[in-house]
Design an enzyme around this catalytic site. Structure first.
Site, PDB file in Angstrom:
ATOM      1  N   ARG A 114       0.816  -1.210   0.000  1.00 51.51           N
ATOM      2  CA  ARG A 114       0.000   0.000   0.000  1.00 51.51           C
ATOM      3  C   ARG A 114       0.860   1.275   0.000  1.00 51.51           C
ATOM      4  NH1 ARG A 114      -3.033   2.812   4.362  1.00 51.51           N
ATOM      5  NH2 ARG A 114      -4.943   3.691   3.464  1.00 51.51           N
ATOM      6  N   HIS A 162       0.442   4.412  -2.551  1.00 48.62           N
ATOM      7  CA  HIS A 162       0.198   5.764  -2.073  1.00 48.62           C
ATOM      8  C   HIS A 162       1.353   6.703  -2.409  1.00 48.62           C
ATOM      9  CE1 HIS A 162      -3.394   5.136   0.844  1.00 48.62           C
ATOM     10  NE2 HIS A 162      -3.459   4.323  -0.192  1.00 48.62           N
ATOM     11  N   ASN A 168      -3.572   8.608   4.492  1.00 51.33           N
ATOM     12  CA  ASN A 168      -2.418   8.027   5.190  1.00 51.33           C
ATOM     13  C   ASN A 168      -2.482   8.119   6.709  1.00 51.33           C
ATOM     14  OD1 ASN A 168      -1.227   7.466   2.683  1.00 51.33           O
ATOM     15  ND2 ASN A 168      -0.298   9.502   2.574  1.00 51.33           N
ATOM     16  N   HIS A 178      -6.262  -5.884  -2.593  1.00 48.51           N
ATOM     17  CA  HIS A 178      -7.131  -5.993  -1.409  1.00 48.51           C
ATOM     18  C   HIS A 178      -7.431  -7.448  -1.056  1.00 48.51           C
ATOM     19  CE1 HIS A 178      -8.841  -1.603  -1.620  1.00 48.51           C
ATOM     20  NE2 HIS A 178      -7.552  -1.663  -1.319  1.00 48.51           N
TER      21      HIS A 178
END
Length: 328
Positions: free
Chosen positions: A64, A68, A96, A195
């Site tokens: 992740r 990001h 975040n 996911h």
């Protein structure tokens, strides 16, 4: 004489496949550190393996972080910068805050790499390698990672708040955010498959349980028995940070159960379920990946390389940070 010259030229070309890789990936190449830091991949892999053995969730967290990072100013490790001087850290941004994690693992990799080859390997490349190794450790596909990124000297709080797809965004908004980064609907559906591991906080899907469209009604596209189960630990108010598996069937295994869950209306986030309900191309891909994990794995690997190539800093741009948390 002319013949021996052309033989020499051909043999030189055979020896230098680098240039082809570099051209195809905007200056990046899997061989980038072969001479300057040949052990880098080994070091990254061993630190990530240790971290994931200690806590399985860390694989999803490191994956992740890379997402990001890339969605804000490109894959330049700007997400790793702490606030200091003129820098306002992206760690404070909504996507975040209280959820981005794994920074200590990146610090540990960086310090091991610095010992081996000082000021050679960027934090941006470390993030990219850690994402690949995390995927593999969780049982997912492997791929060759193009390398040679450099690190940003600045961060973008507003970029983090605006560019990263949010769990409650509409399908069209999410797709637009992907397209702005040069990614298409295939990349969107394949990369959402990350996911299959990791957790989400109650706050990121609460509206689906109680007030999906602002009329006080739950989301009709969420399986009702699953919703009832979620409500026990995600109340109307409170419990914001309570964690839930994104894929309740095999939460720490990288597989295609994520897509199978979506097909039976058990995608946890709104951004998961809309892949089935709001777009035909996307719906077809969900069905395809649910049916065939091999096809999903192959596309995930391709899309990860494509995402890792978003606006990298190369050549003399940026810098190689000594410490991933601050500019030199």
């Amino acid at each position: 004489m002319a013949l021996s010259k052309s033989i020499l030229l051909l043999s030189l070309l055979a020896l230098s496949p680098l240039c082809f890789c570099q051209q195809s990936n905007g200056g990046l190449s899997p061989q980038f550190y072969d001479h300057s830091c040949p052990k880098v991949q080994e070091i990254v892999k061993s630190v990530v393996a240790k971290a994931v053995a200690k806590e399985a969730r860390m694989a999803a967290s490191l994956l992740r972080l890379h997402f990001h990072d890339c969605f804000v100013k490109g894959c330049d490790a700007s997400i790793l910068l702490d606030s200091s001087g003129g820098i306002i850290s992206e760690k404070r941004a909504n996507p975040n805050r209280n959820s981005a994690r794994g920074f200590e693992v990146i610090d540990e990799i960086k310090s091991a790499v610095e010992k081996e080859c000082p000021q050679t390997v960027s934090c941006a490349d470390i993030l990219t390698l850690a994402a690949r190794d995390s995927t593999v450790l969780a049982g997912g596909p492997s791929w060759e990672v193009p390398l040679g990124r450099r690190d940003a000297k600045s961060a973008s709080l507003s970029g983090s708040n605006n560019n990263i797809p949010a769990p409650n965004n509409t399908f069209q908004t999410i797709l637009t955010k992907f397209k702005l980064k040069g990614l298409d609907v295939v990349d969107l559906v394949a990369l959402s498959g990350s996911h299959t591991i990791g957790n989400a906080r109650c706050t990121s899907f609460r509206q689906r349980l109680y007030n999906q469209t602002g009329n006080g009604q739950p989301d009709y596209s969420l399986d009702q028995s699953y919703a009832a189960q979620l409500k026990t630990r995600c109340p109307r108010s409170g419990g914001d940070q309570n964690l839930f598996f994104l894929d309740f069937v095999s939460p720490t295994k990288f597989d295609n159960n994520y897509y199978k869950n979506i097909l039976v209306s058990k995608g946890l986030l709104n951004s998961d379920q809309v892949l089935l309900t709001k777009n035909e191309a996307s719906m077809d891909l969900v069905k395809k990946y649910a049916e065939n994990s091999q096809i999903f794995f192959e596309q995930f690997a391709k899309s990860m390389v494509k995402m890792g190539n978003i606006s990298p800093l190369t050549g003399s741009q940026g810098e190689i940070r000594k410490n991933c948390r601050k500019v030199n």
